[in-house]
Enzyme design. Structure first.
Site, PDB file in Angstrom:
ATOM      1  CB  VAL A 105      37.268  44.643  37.362  1.00 23.07           C
ATOM      2  CG1 VAL A 105      36.232  45.171  38.342  1.00 23.07           C
ATOM      3  CG2 VAL A 105      37.168  43.128  37.233  1.00 23.07           C
ATOM      4  CG  ASN A 154      33.368  44.685  46.985  1.00 29.93           C
ATOM      5  OD1 ASN A 154      33.489  44.060  48.039  1.00 29.93           O
ATOM      6  ND2 ASN A 154      32.231  44.697  46.293  1.00 29.93           N
ATOM      7  CB  SER A 181      38.739  35.575  51.278  1.00 33.60           C
ATOM      8  OG  SER A 181      39.404  34.457  50.744  1.00 33.60           O
ATOM      9  CE1 TYR A 206      36.723  34.559  46.248  1.00 34.97           C
ATOM     10  CE2 TYR A 206      37.314  33.356  48.249  1.00 34.97           C
ATOM     11  CZ  TYR A 206      36.750  34.462  47.631  1.00 34.97           C
ATOM     12  OH  TYR A 206      36.224  35.479  48.397  1.00 34.97           O
ATOM     13  CB  SER A 211      45.488  30.712  43.832  1.00 38.23           C
ATOM     14  OG  SER A 211      45.675  29.352  44.135  1.00 38.23           O
ATOM     15  CG  MET A 212      42.632  34.045  41.662  1.00 36.72           C
ATOM     16  SD  MET A 212      44.223  33.802  40.814  1.00 36.72           S
ATOM     17  CE  MET A 212      43.925  32.240  39.981  1.00 36.72           C
ATOM     18  CE  LYS A 213      38.711  37.378  46.998  1.00 36.78           C
ATOM     19  NZ  LYS A 213      38.410  38.795  46.668  1.00 36.78           N
ATOM     20  CB  ALA A 268      30.278  40.374  54.627  1.00 38.84           C
ATOM     21  CB  SER A 295      27.923  38.807  49.524  1.00 37.69           C
ATOM     22  OG  SER A 295      28.843  37.747  49.323  1.00 37.69           O
ATOM     23  NE  ARG A 296      25.834  38.956  43.221  1.00 38.99           N
ATOM     24  CZ  ARG A 296      26.213  39.095  41.956  1.00 38.99           C
ATOM     25  NH1 ARG A 296      25.376  38.786  40.976  1.00 38.99           N
ATOM     26  NH2 ARG A 296      27.427  39.534  41.655  1.00 38.99           N
TER      27      ARG A 296
END
Length: 441
Positions: free
Chosen positions: A76, A99, A151, A164, A166-168, A196, A198-199
């Site tokens: 990305v 995503n 999130s 995580y 902070s970025m979200k 949801a 997910s991995r």
């Protein structure tokens, strides 16, 4: 029964589409007629390795069902390459679903620079790079739908996820700004905070909860937000397990003290943290204007007591209000439209807005004129001249007012450039947008 939301010939790019939410997005968009770019680098949930099979598998699923799709295996961070894949294959870009994501969960004291940087590069830089690569194509086409994936960790924080979360939350800020910049070109941008299976969530959710959090429960909201008939933009949604909720920022009424000290804050703390009379700013203009109003000792919370206007002398007079046109002012056309709206929807607007406004306009010749809009009493009214009782005063140039009210000039930009001044009850000032919407300006 309402018609099905279709995406015939729309081109959608979905990152991280080799599995989990991204895969289900891709399959459903394709099922509804979209041409899909399935992007997936094929890394592990922690961002390691790469494998083209993930994207290829989803593309094959789509083609087997009769849909159109191409695979892309770029990071990305190489958003230009992903965008070019869409242009080469389908000739345009309509929808972007940011995503892709990874987790590098660790307590802050043990976090390494690599843990921080890698999560930043995938979530924030990746979303920026792809969106930036697609942005001007959308602007030129005067159409675009963009989803940023935030999130609950971003909205509220979560132990062990400083990187995580902070970025979200950064993606929420990006979404809010792009929604404003894209408004004039029919580009809608929204942020979702999905829950949801997910991995990524396998490591943080127990199996019984994962079964309830199927990705299929998130997809309908994203499809709705990305449809051409949807006007929603600049919003945040929490979604999962068949539940959808819109999130907004709330602040307390606050306390202003011109001689503020640590001691005065201590003594006013119960008022500062009280949400008994909250405000809901939706952009920087509303936020800053509310603070400035408090500094000017003009209330920003609670109703301001005003004397009710005198009732119309007769039914005939009410049926034929005086003209609000003033020669030499372009704003007259706007006020005439507002007058027509009040004539048909005045009672509903009074019930909804419950506010009194004075708008001071200065034209190019240097002449000033005031208009008064009463949406607090009776069935509402608009007149030429200063308001006898006002809760909000708006001062703006003639041409700027027309540009703002017709959506050609962003109100926040006008405010920051001192082209627009607002004083008084900011909660009511923000409701003036309801008049614009009703008036279809």
């Amino acid at each position: 029964m309402s018609s099905e939301l279709l995406f015939t010939d729309r081109v959608v790019i979905i990152t991280g589409a080799g599995g989990g939410l991204g895969r289900v997005y891709a399959l459903e968009f394709a099922k509804r007629g979209a041409k899909v770019v399935v992007n997936d680098l094929g890394t592990s949930s922690s961002g390691e390795g790469n494998n083209a099979k993930a994207a290829d598998k989803v593309v094959n699923e789509i083609k087997a069902a009769g849909g159109q799709a191409v695979a892309n295996y770029d990071s990305v961070e190489d958003g230009e390459k992903i965008a070019q894949t869409a242009l080469n294959a389908f000739g345009r870009i309509d929808i972007v679903i940011n995503n892709a994501g990874i987790l590098r969960d660790v307590s802050f004291g043990k976090m390494t620079d690599q843990d921080w940087d890698l999560v930043y590069r995938v979530h924030v830089k990746g979303a920026y790079k792809l969106t930036r690569a697609c942005w001007n194509h959308m602007r030129d086409n005067k159409y675009g739908r963009i989803i940023m994936t935030s999130s609950a960790a971003g909205l509220y924080g979560n132990f062990g996820q400083a990187n995580y979360s902070s970025m979200k939350l950064a993606l929420v800020g990006l979404s809010n700004t792009l929604s404003q910049e894209g408004k004039a070109r029919n580009i809608n941008v929204n942020a979702i905070a999905p829950v949801a299976g997910s991995r990524m969530t396998e490591s943080v959710m127990p199996p019984e909860i994962l079964q309830m959090m199927k990705p299929e429960f998130v997809v309908p909201l994203v499809l709705y937000l990305c449809h051409e008939s949807t006007t929603e933009s600049g919003s945040i949604f929490e979604v999962g397990a068949g539940w959808v909720s819109k999130v907004r920022f709330q602040r307390s009424a606050g306390v202003h003290n011109g001689n503020i000290t640590p001691e005065s804050i201590r003594d006013s703390w119960s008022q500062i943290e009280s949400f008994d009379n909250p405000q809901y700013p939706t952009n920087a203009t509303e936020s800053v204007s509310g603070i400035l109003s408090a500094v000017n000792n003009k209330p920003t919370t609670g109703p301001v007591l005003v004397k009710p206007t005198k009732p119309a002398a007769s039914a005939a007079a009410a049926a034929a209000p005086a003209s609000v046109k003033v020669d030499g002012f372009k704003a007259s056309e706007i006020f005439e439209q507002i007058q027509r709206t009040i004539a048909t929807d005045g009672a509903a607007l009074v019930k909804k807005i419950n506010g009194a406004y004075q708008i001071d306009i200065k034209n190019d010749a240097g002449k000033s004129q005031s208009w008064s809009i009463d949406l607090k009493n009776g069935n509402g009214s608009i007149t030429v001249g200063p308001a006898t009782a006002k809760q909000v005063t708006i001062t703006v140039g003639d041409e700027d007012f027309v540009q703002i009210m017709t959506g050609k000039l962003n109100a926040q930009t006008a405010f920051m450039k001192s082209k627009l001044k607002i004083s008084g009850n900011m909660n009511l000032a923000t409701k003036l947008g309801a008049i614009m919407q009703k008036s279809k300006l």
